[in-house]
Design an enzyme around this catalytic site. Sequence first.
Site, PDB file in Angstrom:
ATOM      1  N   ASP A  42      -3.168  -2.927   6.822  1.00 26.02           N
ATOM      2  CA  ASP A  42      -4.037  -3.624   7.366  1.00 26.02           C
ATOM      3  C   ASP A  42      -5.266  -3.820   6.860  1.00 26.02           C
ATOM      4  O   ASP A  42      -6.135  -4.712   7.008  1.00 26.02           O
ATOM      5  CB  ASP A  42      -4.282  -3.186   8.766  1.00 26.02           C
ATOM      6  CG  ASP A  42      -4.779  -2.139   9.021  1.00 26.02           C
ATOM      7  OD1 ASP A  42      -4.950  -1.230   7.896  1.00 26.02           O
ATOM      8  OD2 ASP A  42      -5.045  -1.633   9.739  1.00 26.02           O
ATOM      9  N   SER A  43      -5.395  -3.370   5.402  1.00 25.85           N
ATOM     10  CA  SER A  43      -6.384  -3.391   4.307  1.00 25.85           C
ATOM     11  C   SER A  43      -6.520  -4.814   3.981  1.00 25.85           C
ATOM     12  O   SER A  43      -7.455  -5.068   3.304  1.00 25.85           O
ATOM     13  CB  SER A  43      -6.174  -2.495   3.357  1.00 25.85           C
ATOM     14  OG  SER A  43      -4.939  -2.489   2.553  1.00 25.85           O
ATOM     15  N   ASP A  81       2.004  -1.708   8.489  1.00 22.23           N
ATOM     16  CA  ASP A  81       0.824  -1.151   9.469  1.00 22.23           C
ATOM     17  C   ASP A  81       1.143  -2.083  10.694  1.00 22.23           C
ATOM     18  O   ASP A  81       1.128  -3.303  10.966  1.00 22.23           O
ATOM     19  CB  ASP A  81      -0.447  -1.705   8.860  1.00 22.23           C
ATOM     20  CG  ASP A  81      -1.050  -0.236   8.326  1.00 22.23           C
ATOM     21  OD1 ASP A  81      -0.860   0.756   8.630  1.00 22.23           O
ATOM     22  OD2 ASP A  81      -1.883  -0.427   7.349  1.00 22.23           O
ATOM     23  N   LYS A 110       3.564   1.984  10.338  1.00 16.15           N
ATOM     24  CA  LYS A 110       2.554   2.997  10.209  1.00 16.15           C
ATOM     25  C   LYS A 110       1.738   2.831  11.396  1.00 16.15           C
ATOM     26  O   LYS A 110       1.364   1.713  11.770  1.00 16.15           O
ATOM     27  CB  LYS A 110       1.918   3.236   9.054  1.00 16.15           C
ATOM     28  CG  LYS A 110       0.748   3.965   8.890  1.00 16.15           C
ATOM     29  CD  LYS A 110       0.276   4.192   7.393  1.00 16.15           C
ATOM     30  CE  LYS A 110      -0.644   3.403   7.051  1.00 16.15           C
ATOM     31  NZ  LYS A 110      -1.965   2.958   7.812  1.00 16.15           N
ATOM     32  N   GLU A 112      -2.111   4.482  13.111  1.00 18.40           N
ATOM     33  CA  GLU A 112      -3.311   5.369  12.838  1.00 18.40           C
ATOM     34  C   GLU A 112      -3.368   6.043  13.959  1.00 18.40           C
ATOM     35  O   GLU A 112      -3.026   5.874  15.205  1.00 18.40           O
ATOM     36  CB  GLU A 112      -4.481   4.458  12.707  1.00 18.40           C
ATOM     37  CG  GLU A 112      -4.294   3.891  11.167  1.00 18.40           C
ATOM     38  CD  GLU A 112      -5.679   3.080  10.867  1.00 18.40           C
ATOM     39  OE1 GLU A 112      -6.683   3.293  11.738  1.00 18.40           O
ATOM     40  OE2 GLU A 112      -5.657   2.313   9.880  1.00 18.40           O
ATOM     41  N   GLU A 176      -6.063  10.346   4.851  1.00 19.18           N
ATOM     42  CA  GLU A 176      -7.182   9.414   4.049  1.00 19.18           C
ATOM     43  C   GLU A 176      -8.376  10.408   4.059  1.00 19.18           C
ATOM     44  O   GLU A 176      -8.847  10.596   5.179  1.00 19.18           O
ATOM     45  CB  GLU A 176      -7.211   8.190   4.714  1.00 19.18           C
ATOM     46  CG  GLU A 176      -8.119   7.153   4.109  1.00 19.18           C
ATOM     47  CD  GLU A 176      -8.131   5.665   4.804  1.00 19.18           C
ATOM     48  OE1 GLU A 176      -6.941   5.344   5.313  1.00 19.18           O
ATOM     49  OE2 GLU A 176      -8.906   5.021   4.129  1.00 19.18           O
TER      50      GLU A 176
HETATM   51  O1  KIV Z   1      -4.059  -0.420   5.254  1.00 27.32           O
HETATM   52  C1  KIV Z   1      -3.980   0.137   4.177  1.00 27.32           C
HETATM   53  O2  KIV Z   1      -3.807  -0.339   2.884  1.00 27.32           O
HETATM   54  C2  KIV Z   1      -3.758   1.810   4.404  1.00 27.32           C
HETATM   55  C3  KIV Z   1      -3.681   2.565   3.253  1.00 27.32           C
HETATM   56  C4  KIV Z   1      -5.059   2.543   2.583  1.00 27.32           C
HETATM   57  C5  KIV Z   1      -3.107   3.883   3.612  1.00 27.32           C
HETATM   58  O3  KIV Z   1      -3.686   1.942   5.719  1.00 27.32           O
END
Ligand code: KIV
Length: 260
Positions: A42-43, A81, A110, A112, A176
């Site tokens: 989600d980056s 994510d 994934k 959080e 992280e």
């Molecule tokens: O969203 C993302 O790119 C991430 C990584 C930085 C681990 O969660």
Amino acid sequence: MLNKIKKILLKKNKTKIVSLTAYSKNIAKILDKHSDIILVGDSMANVLYGMKNTHQVSMDNIIQHSLSVRKGIKKSLMVVDMPKNTYKNRKQAKKNAIFILRKTKCEAIKIESNSKNYEIISHLVKAKIPVMGHIGFTPQFKKKFKVEGRNNTELKKLIKEAKLIEKAGAFSIVLECITPKAANIITKLLKIPTIGIGSSSYCDGQILVTDDILGLSGFYPKFVKKYINLNTVIEKAVKKYSKEVKNIKFPKKNNFLYGK
Ligand code: KIV
């Protein structure tokens, strides 16, 4: 035949796990040759959409980019994510995780940690959904950036969190921006692989945002290594194209599709 997740688990204590992010097919295709895990992170909020944080990324955003990434991956494990607010309770988490898995054909999701959602992980794992955990600086839940694990209280909290995520059934965990000491202890304590970002070389593997290592994002904190400055490379090519169009050097006759 070992599935992709078992192959990742078997790397623990043998060989480091290489992970990167991708948001599109063309990039995923290049990464696939050299990565074990490709994350549709989600980056993309900051990197692609210029949002100030990851909070506005929607299921639609994640799914569209994952559909593209899927087309570029053959061998790596594809992890997606779960966007913020899509796993607030067990029912919602399961519904959305199944939707992401079915729609994008990724192998895992994934989520959080908010230091409370262990039973959500366990509920998903019981439903045979492979989950990667994520502790330390978790941008969906923490407003202010801070390296975690610098005192005993924080260290103990991180260790407890990591253990509970493993117990809940996650197959791996992202660490992280935690201290090298915390990363070392957690990596030694857990049976599942730890994937670090800004968390030293003590982790079982590393992940970085691909646009950062390519010099495209403009985000280069100390834990990122810029392997190339693609901004400059692209600008040079675009400048040349612009000049050639203006000077009628492009297209040339050999670029014409028909006749002269
Ligand atoms: O969203 C993302 O790119 C991430 C990584 C930085 C681990 O969660």
